[in-house]
Write an enzyme that holds these catalytic residues in place. Sequence first.
Site, mmCIF file in Angstrom:
data_model
loop_
_atom_site.group_PDB
_atom_site.id
_atom_site.type_symbol
_atom_site.label_atom_id
_atom_site.label_comp_id
_atom_site.label_asym_id
_atom_site.label_seq_id
_atom_site.Cartn_x
_atom_site.Cartn_y
_atom_site.Cartn_z
ATOM 1 N N HIS A 58 0.818 -1.216 0.000
ATOM 2 C CA HIS A 58 0.000 0.000 0.000
ATOM 3 C C HIS A 58 0.852 1.267 0.000
ATOM 4 O O HIS A 58 0.350 2.332 0.330
ATOM 5 C CB HIS A 58 -0.912 0.009 1.235
ATOM 6 C CG HIS A 58 -2.004 -1.008 1.135
ATOM 7 N ND1 HIS A 58 -2.714 -1.442 2.216
ATOM 8 C CD2 HIS A 58 -2.497 -1.682 0.079
ATOM 9 C CE1 HIS A 58 -3.614 -2.342 1.833
ATOM 10 N NE2 HIS A 58 -3.486 -2.511 0.541
ATOM 11 N N ARG A 62 1.827 2.881 -2.370
ATOM 12 C CA ARG A 62 1.157 3.756 -3.347
ATOM 13 C C ARG A 62 -0.223 3.176 -3.599
ATOM 14 O O ARG A 62 -0.385 1.946 -3.626
ATOM 15 C CB ARG A 62 1.932 3.763 -4.667
ATOM 16 C CG ARG A 62 3.286 4.402 -4.540
ATOM 17 C CD ARG A 62 3.407 5.569 -5.481
ATOM 18 N NE ARG A 62 4.650 6.279 -5.227
ATOM 19 C CZ ARG A 62 5.135 7.196 -6.038
ATOM 20 N NH1 ARG A 62 4.493 7.505 -7.150
ATOM 21 N NH2 ARG A 62 6.247 7.823 -5.752
ATOM 22 N N LYS A 87 -2.644 -2.540 -7.825
ATOM 23 C CA LYS A 87 -2.912 -2.874 -9.227
ATOM 24 C C LYS A 87 -2.368 -4.251 -9.556
ATOM 25 O O LYS A 87 -1.260 -4.606 -9.132
ATOM 26 C CB LYS A 87 -2.176 -1.830 -10.091
ATOM 27 C CG LYS A 87 -2.480 -1.919 -11.553
ATOM 28 C CD LYS A 87 -3.693 -1.122 -11.921
ATOM 29 C CE LYS A 87 -4.157 -1.377 -13.339
ATOM 30 N NZ LYS A 87 -4.898 -2.656 -13.469
ATOM 31 N N LYS A 97 7.387 -4.481 -10.039
ATOM 32 C CA LYS A 97 7.194 -4.123 -11.451
ATOM 33 C C LYS A 97 6.757 -2.670 -11.584
ATOM 34 O O LYS A 97 7.337 -1.893 -12.340
ATOM 35 C CB LYS A 97 6.112 -5.059 -12.023
ATOM 36 C CG LYS A 97 5.898 -4.987 -13.494
ATOM 37 C CD LYS A 97 4.742 -5.909 -13.935
ATOM 38 C CE LYS A 97 4.956 -7.355 -13.563
ATOM 39 N NZ LYS A 97 3.950 -8.261 -14.161
ATOM 40 N N ASP A 144 8.043 3.076 -12.926
ATOM 41 C CA ASP A 144 7.428 4.328 -12.480
ATOM 42 C C ASP A 144 5.931 4.405 -12.765
ATOM 43 O O ASP A 144 5.423 5.428 -13.227
ATOM 44 C CB ASP A 144 8.142 5.536 -13.113
ATOM 45 C CG ASP A 144 9.567 5.673 -12.610
ATOM 46 O OD1 ASP A 144 9.791 5.380 -11.414
ATOM 47 O OD2 ASP A 144 10.453 6.036 -13.403
ATOM 48 N N LYS A 175 -2.775 -8.825 -6.870
ATOM 49 C CA LYS A 175 -3.100 -9.880 -7.833
ATOM 50 C C LYS A 175 -4.335 -10.615 -7.353
ATOM 51 O O LYS A 175 -4.593 -10.681 -6.149
ATOM 52 C CB LYS A 175 -1.939 -10.884 -7.926
ATOM 53 C CG LYS A 175 -1.948 -11.679 -9.202
ATOM 54 C CD LYS A 175 -1.407 -10.817 -10.307
ATOM 55 C CE LYS A 175 -1.087 -11.548 -11.565
ATOM 56 N NZ LYS A 175 -0.157 -10.741 -12.368
ATOM 57 N N SER A 219 -1.984 -0.247 -18.789
ATOM 58 C CA SER A 219 -3.122 -0.187 -17.863
ATOM 59 C C SER A 219 -3.143 1.166 -17.159
ATOM 60 O O SER A 219 -4.201 1.761 -16.936
ATOM 61 C CB SER A 219 -3.008 -1.281 -16.796
ATOM 62 O OG SER A 219 -3.558 -2.483 -17.255
#
Length: 471
Positions: A63, A65, A69, A93, A98, A105, A362
């Site tokens: 968390h 950021r 995702k 990744k 960046d 996941k 994405s």
Amino acid sequence: MSGQISFFKSVENYVDKAAAFTDIPRGLVEQIKACNLVLQIRFPVRIGNDYQVIEAYRVQHSHHRLPTKGGIRYAESVDQDEVMALAALMTYKCALVDVPFGGAKGGIKINPGNYTVEQLQNITRRYTTELIKKNFIGPGIDVPAPDYGTGPREMAWILDTYQAFRHGEIDSIGCVTGKPVTQNGIRGRAEATGRGVFYGLRECMSYADDMAKIGLSKGIAGKTMVVQGLGNVGSNTALISQQEGDVKIIGIAEREGSIFSANGIDVEKLMAFRKETGSIIGFPGTEHIGGPSAALELECDILVPAALENQITLENADRIKAKIIAEAANGPITADADPILQKKGIVILPDFYINAGGVTVSYFEWLKNLSHHRFGRLENRFQHEAFHGILTKVEEMTGKTISDREKDFLTRGGTEVELVNSGLQDTMVVAYQQIRETFKQHPDIRDVRTAAFVCSLKKIASDYVSMGIFP
Ligand code: GLU
């Protein structure tokens, strides 16, 4: 699984190895490695006259950021350890390229081939409902995407389910990426992972001194490639490498076996052949050389495992003859096989770098969704007219005429897919340069994976430090 050590543990081991090259405090390394949230779900679906209990997961690894995702996979191999490992890889990744997200996941333990489209839709919608109930999905919370066994169709079902529950939420279309273009997706997302693999390989092979060390000339053109898996990632890697990079595809492996041709295989025709016959075996001009892993052992410049994890193991590592391995799949090389390949001098472009194109695009899709407009829509015409004005001035000043064709080319703004591909290319190139820079700073680092983990770790650690948790 790789011997006794789990997939998640092997990711942790790679991180520990890289952390030794940094001065990040031990406790912070432990925090970075830990999975922040693990959701384990069991829900029923009605199949015919009976019910089936479906096992599913969503893991938010980090968390530091937000949102988090990562894709959702439908595969029989799914278990908590696999989803945790894949979520962790998403953290490293995103940091490496960046993309300002934490890693996550999801997984549903099913073989999608065993269900009808209607049943798959029920399963997907029910899974999404569970995520909504637990606050595990949302454009600012956690944003799923496709992974092995899922695609734009499943993402459209997820979006529709989310919107049914969150009616009127203005940014709801950003709750999932990899959507069909007609359903608020973005052009270029479907082929983004494969395209990113190509850009990453091309950049890596553009350094003459690096290539000389493994006995290769500079440049990707004319090099031989073997691809395992003709799913979304493998097929696009092969197609784009062949069409835009002039790479010679000499071997392909799929579920039904491996084929080889020293003269090269036309990937587009092979895909059409497989669609028609259900198999790659028997494709004209190719030789059937064995089962799904036979192609991995072919002599080639570039090997692209683009199927599932654990393909190159202690058992076959010794027989791998490639010079470069691009881990298009996540975790295709087991932790115990990795040092064997390194000893053989093989350059391994690690999964969390080389397959980062998917999440990169994405991110562009999410930005498009949050901004509620297509890239280029506001500025394209303005820019076209301004450039046109400049060219007219140039004509006046030089007395020369620029042809209409040339003018059109010089003044037009980029289309959505051009902008996406340019952003993707830049992302893969810059990340590779950062990895290379890390090599220069740490001459004792021997492999790309460790260098890449060092880059990611430093970025994540600096986020934590600036949050003030670790002064
Ligand atoms: N499933 C892809 C991956 O492993 C894409 C994730 C995403 O787009 O969020 O990177």
